[in-house]
Design a protein around this motif. Structure first.
Motif, mmCIF file in Angstrom:
data_model
loop_
_atom_site.group_PDB
_atom_site.id
_atom_site.type_symbol
_atom_site.label_atom_id
_atom_site.label_comp_id
_atom_site.label_asym_id
_atom_site.label_seq_id
_atom_site.Cartn_x
_atom_site.Cartn_y
_atom_site.Cartn_z
ATOM 1 N N LEU A 44 0.544 20.903 42.637
ATOM 2 C CA LEU A 44 -0.490 20.141 41.938
ATOM 3 C C LEU A 44 -0.139 18.658 42.007
ATOM 4 O O LEU A 44 1.026 18.289 42.145
ATOM 5 N N PRO A 45 -1.126 17.802 41.931
ATOM 6 C CA PRO A 45 -0.827 16.365 41.951
ATOM 7 C C PRO A 45 0.025 15.970 40.750
ATOM 8 O O PRO A 45 -0.028 16.615 39.703
ATOM 9 N N PRO A 46 0.793 14.901 40.919
ATOM 10 C CA PRO A 46 1.540 14.416 39.755
ATOM 11 C C PRO A 46 0.581 13.885 38.702
ATOM 12 O O PRO A 46 -0.544 13.503 39.003
ATOM 13 N N VAL A 47 1.038 13.903 37.477
ATOM 14 C CA VAL A 47 0.210 13.403 36.372
ATOM 15 C C VAL A 47 0.511 11.922 36.179
ATOM 16 O O VAL A 47 1.647 11.539 35.908
ATOM 17 N N THR B 53 1.919 18.289 32.819
ATOM 18 C CA THR B 53 3.090 18.112 33.675
ATOM 19 C C THR B 53 2.741 18.016 35.158
ATOM 20 O O THR B 53 3.504 17.454 35.942
ATOM 21 N N GLY B 54 1.619 18.609 35.548
ATOM 22 C CA GLY B 54 1.365 18.743 36.971
ATOM 23 C C GLY B 54 2.199 19.843 37.593
ATOM 24 O O GLY B 54 2.338 19.921 38.811
ATOM 25 N N LEU B 55 2.766 20.689 36.752
ATOM 26 C CA LEU B 55 3.484 21.868 37.233
ATOM 27 C C LEU B 55 2.519 23.051 37.217
ATOM 28 O O LEU B 55 1.816 23.260 36.229
ATOM 29 N N GLY C 96 7.300 16.801 34.970
ATOM 30 C CA GLY C 96 6.645 17.408 36.121
ATOM 31 C C GLY C 96 6.804 16.623 37.408
ATOM 32 O O GLY C 96 6.236 16.988 38.438
ATOM 33 N N ALA C 97 7.583 15.565 37.362
ATOM 34 C CA ALA C 97 7.715 14.683 38.533
ATOM 35 C C ALA C 97 9.116 14.777 39.144
ATOM 36 O O ALA C 97 9.656 13.801 39.640
#
Ligand SMILES: [Zn+2]
Length: 299
Positions: free
Chosen positions: A92-95, A151-153, A291-292
């Protein structure tokens, strides 16, 4: 005296534990050297209401320091790179968030970056539905979705399991889950399993760290588990006035799962003793950072 308010207090276990000491209970806390168990405790109402929905306990500010994760799991062999890894691309894209506020991480690596999950693969999770409180699954799934968005996780639901949380949970269980990191386990636990002498524990979250290359820079989370107090959630979810607190508690535990630690700001869901019901700006900033993390192709 009644116990009308939630007083959350985490207690850390394991060789690197510090801060509040508590008796260790077999079958509840994860084994020394595997992960840090984080416990939410409900006790007598020494709290006072300062703003609507926020309960603080005078003189018991949340611990500001990180609680280090214990030494990593050592295995002779690690499972292969999962088939659903998108390495080197994220799932998923980073937040990207402009939210800023107080946030803390459970542990950091030598370069100062927080310990995190790999964002180039989904976090698989399983649910043990044994005696699940009414409404518990919906709150859980909504919280998982919210933590994923923050998180983008990516989280992948692997279905139901009969596995129970355990001190000695294996991070790889080939017979149950195949040759891969065991999925995150969410389980409902009862008071006999999560009880201190004079306290009732609402939830436990833990993470497992591995360092496949043997260097501190390769340290990452690969799995974990969350134990939720069946009786507490049953009671809270049945009360419309308290259901939002149960939701906040679920977010709190899942945020611990992905690496967040307590903060002193009582408006954040990661405050140790407040009745916050939703993510604050510090929570959002922290979750975006959680999440990055780095991506890995070695296991
Ligand atoms: Zn906590």
């Amino acid at each position: 005296m009644r116990k009308p308010e939630v007083f959350r207090r985490d207690q850390r276990q394991g060789p690197a534990a510090r801060g509040v000491a508590g008796p260790r209970r077999q079958g509840v806390y994860i084994a020394a050297g595997v992960a840090v168990a984080v416990v939410l405790v409900l006790v007598a109402p020494v709290a006072r209401l300062v703003t609507p929905g926020v309960v603080v306990v005078p003189g018991s500010a949340a611990p500001a320091a990180d609680s280090p994760d214990p030494p990593p799991v050592v295995r002779s062999e690690y499972p292969p790179l999962p088939a659903d890894s998108r390495y080197p691309d994220r799932v998923l894209p980073p937040v990207n968030t402009t939210a800023t506020g107080e946030r803390a991480f459970n542990s950091s690596r030598p370069d100062g970056s927080p310990m995190r999950f790999d964002p180039c693969r989904p976090i698989h999770w399983v649910l043990n539905p044994d005696e699940m409180p009414a409404g518990g699954e919906q709150v859980l799934r909504e919280a998982v979705a919210e933590i994923s968005a923050a998180t983008g996780l990516a989280f992948v639901d692997d279905g139901l399991t009969t596995e129970r949380v355990d001190d000695d949970r294996e991070s790889v269980q080939p017979q149950r889950y195949g040759d891969r990191w065991a999925p995150v386990l969410v389980d409902w636990v009862d008071n006999s399993e999560v009880t201190y002498p004079d306290e009732e524990v609402a939830g436990v979250a833990s993470r497992t760290v591995v360092t496949p290359s043997g260097t501190p820079e390769s340290a990452r989370y690969v799995t974990g588990w969350v134990g939720l107090n069946r009786a507490w959630f049953t009671e809270a979810l049945a009360d419309p006035a308290r259901a939002p607190v149960a939701r906040g508690l679920m977010l709190h535990e899942l945020a611990h799962l992905v690496g967040l630690d307590h903060v002193k700001d009582p408006t954040q869901v990661m405050h140790a003793t407040s009745d916050t019901t939703g993510l604050g700006d510090g929570d959002r900033e922290g979750l975006a950072i959680a999440g990055a993390g780095e991506c890995y192709a070695d296991t």
